[in-house]
Write a protein that holds these residues in place. Structure first.
Motif, mmCIF file in Angstrom:
data_model
loop_
_atom_site.group_PDB
_atom_site.id
_atom_site.type_symbol
_atom_site.label_atom_id
_atom_site.label_comp_id
_atom_site.label_asym_id
_atom_site.label_seq_id
_atom_site.Cartn_x
_atom_site.Cartn_y
_atom_site.Cartn_z
ATOM 1 N N PHE A 138 -12.526 -19.210 -13.697
ATOM 2 C CA PHE A 138 -12.607 -19.144 -12.247
ATOM 3 C C PHE A 138 -13.652 -18.097 -11.891
ATOM 4 O O PHE A 138 -14.003 -17.241 -12.714
ATOM 5 N N ARG A 139 -14.125 -18.143 -10.659
ATOM 6 C CA ARG A 139 -15.038 -17.099 -10.220
ATOM 7 C C ARG A 139 -14.785 -16.746 -8.764
ATOM 8 O O ARG A 139 -14.272 -17.560 -7.984
ATOM 9 N N GLN A 140 -15.137 -15.533 -8.452
ATOM 10 C CA GLN A 140 -14.955 -15.052 -7.084
ATOM 11 C C GLN A 140 -16.126 -14.167 -6.713
ATOM 12 O O GLN A 140 -16.389 -13.152 -7.372
ATOM 13 N N ALA A 141 -16.826 -14.564 -5.647
ATOM 14 C CA ALA A 141 -17.913 -13.772 -5.098
ATOM 15 C C ALA A 141 -17.369 -12.941 -3.941
ATOM 16 O O ALA A 141 -16.341 -13.304 -3.349
ATOM 17 N N PRO A 142 -18.033 -11.839 -3.593
ATOM 18 C CA PRO A 142 -17.557 -11.008 -2.482
ATOM 19 C C PRO A 142 -17.383 -11.819 -1.200
ATOM 20 O O PRO A 142 -18.274 -12.574 -0.813
ATOM 21 N N GLY A 143 -16.232 -11.668 -0.576
ATOM 22 C CA GLY A 143 -15.975 -12.358 0.672
ATOM 23 C C GLY A 143 -15.568 -13.811 0.533
ATOM 24 O O GLY A 143 -15.379 -14.496 1.540
ATOM 25 N N ASP A 157 -24.645 -18.349 -8.527
ATOM 26 C CA ASP A 157 -23.624 -18.230 -9.575
ATOM 27 C C ASP A 157 -23.117 -16.796 -9.698
ATOM 28 O O ASP A 157 -22.168 -16.537 -10.451
ATOM 29 N N THR A 158 -23.735 -15.877 -8.969
ATOM 30 C CA THR A 158 -23.313 -14.485 -9.017
ATOM 31 C C THR A 158 -21.877 -14.353 -8.526
ATOM 32 O O THR A 158 -21.539 -14.789 -7.426
ATOM 33 N N ALA A 159 -21.030 -13.765 -9.374
ATOM 34 C CA ALA A 159 -19.610 -13.636 -9.059
ATOM 35 C C ALA A 159 -18.922 -12.888 -10.192
ATOM 36 O O ALA A 159 -19.521 -12.652 -11.252
ATOM 37 N N ARG A 160 -17.674 -12.568 -9.961
ATOM 38 C CA ARG A 160 -16.844 -12.072 -11.051
ATOM 39 C C ARG A 160 -16.120 -13.286 -11.632
ATOM 40 O O ARG A 160 -15.510 -14.063 -10.882
ATOM 41 N N TYR A 161 -16.199 -13.428 -12.940
ATOM 42 C CA TYR A 161 -15.635 -14.585 -13.628
ATOM 43 C C TYR A 161 -14.340 -14.184 -14.331
ATOM 44 O O TYR A 161 -14.298 -13.174 -15.056
ATOM 45 N N TYR A 162 -13.325 -15.009 -14.116
ATOM 46 C CA TYR A 162 -11.999 -14.734 -14.656
ATOM 47 C C TYR A 162 -11.556 -15.853 -15.588
ATOM 48 O O TYR A 162 -11.754 -17.043 -15.305
ATOM 49 N N CYS A 163 -10.900 -15.457 -16.652
ATOM 50 C CA CYS A 163 -10.260 -16.382 -17.570
ATOM 51 C C CYS A 163 -8.811 -16.558 -17.132
ATOM 52 O O CYS A 163 -8.178 -15.592 -16.663
ATOM 53 N N ALA A 164 -8.290 -17.762 -17.249
ATOM 54 C CA ALA A 164 -6.916 -18.026 -16.836
ATOM 55 C C ALA A 164 -6.231 -18.955 -17.826
ATOM 56 O O ALA A 164 -6.899 -19.758 -18.492
ATOM 57 N N ALA A 165 -4.904 -18.840 -17.889
ATOM 58 C CA ALA A 165 -4.119 -19.665 -18.796
ATOM 59 C C ALA A 165 -2.905 -20.223 -18.078
ATOM 60 O O ALA A 165 -2.286 -19.548 -17.251
ATOM 61 N N GLU A 166 -2.594 -21.461 -18.419
ATOM 62 C CA GLU A 166 -1.414 -22.133 -17.879
ATOM 63 C C GLU A 166 -0.777 -22.894 -19.038
ATOM 64 O O GLU A 166 -1.446 -23.682 -19.710
#
Length: 130
Positions: A39-44, A91-100
């Protein structure tokens, strides 16, 4: 508690490539039993799914990264990867790894928004300059 640790982020120029890694540990069951995703999240902005891979190896990508990003997993190393090519400033963002645990969003057929993560990593920053 499952632990996810990302690495591989950094700063690159547009058109460049990066490979993100996520090592999973303290798993309750076999790594291959988890849906894994980036997943990724950019500011705002809200956090959004980028790419998912099911326990069976099926993948799904956000339309914005299709054909440029590739998700893969190494079952022996309990590691998830995201190969990012032809990077763009957006594509600039913070990228997160996730598990389900189990199927992605409980579905056999899914898209990049269907995952219901139970565990998250701390994230790794990707910055793409023009």
């Amino acid at each position: 508690q499952v632990q996810l640790v990302e690495s591989g982020g950094g700063s690159v120029q547009a058109g460049g490539s990066l490979r993100l890694s996520c090592v999973a540990s303290r798993l309750a069951v076999n790594f291959g039993s988890y849906c894994m995703g980036w997943f990724r999240q950019a500011p705002g902005e809200e956090r959004a799914g980028v790419a998912l891979v099911s326990p069976q190896g099926r993948t799904a990508y956000a339309s914005s990264v299709e054909g440029r990003f590739y998700i893969s997993r190494d079952y022996d190393k309990n590691t998830l990867y995201l190969q990012m090519n032809s990077l763009k400033p957006e594509d600039t963002a913070r990228y997160y790894c996730a598990a389900e645990r189990g199927l992605c969003g409980g579905r056999l057929h899914f898209d990049s928004d269907d995952m219901d993560p139970e565990y998250w990593g701390q994230g790794t920053q990707v910055t793409v300059s023009s």
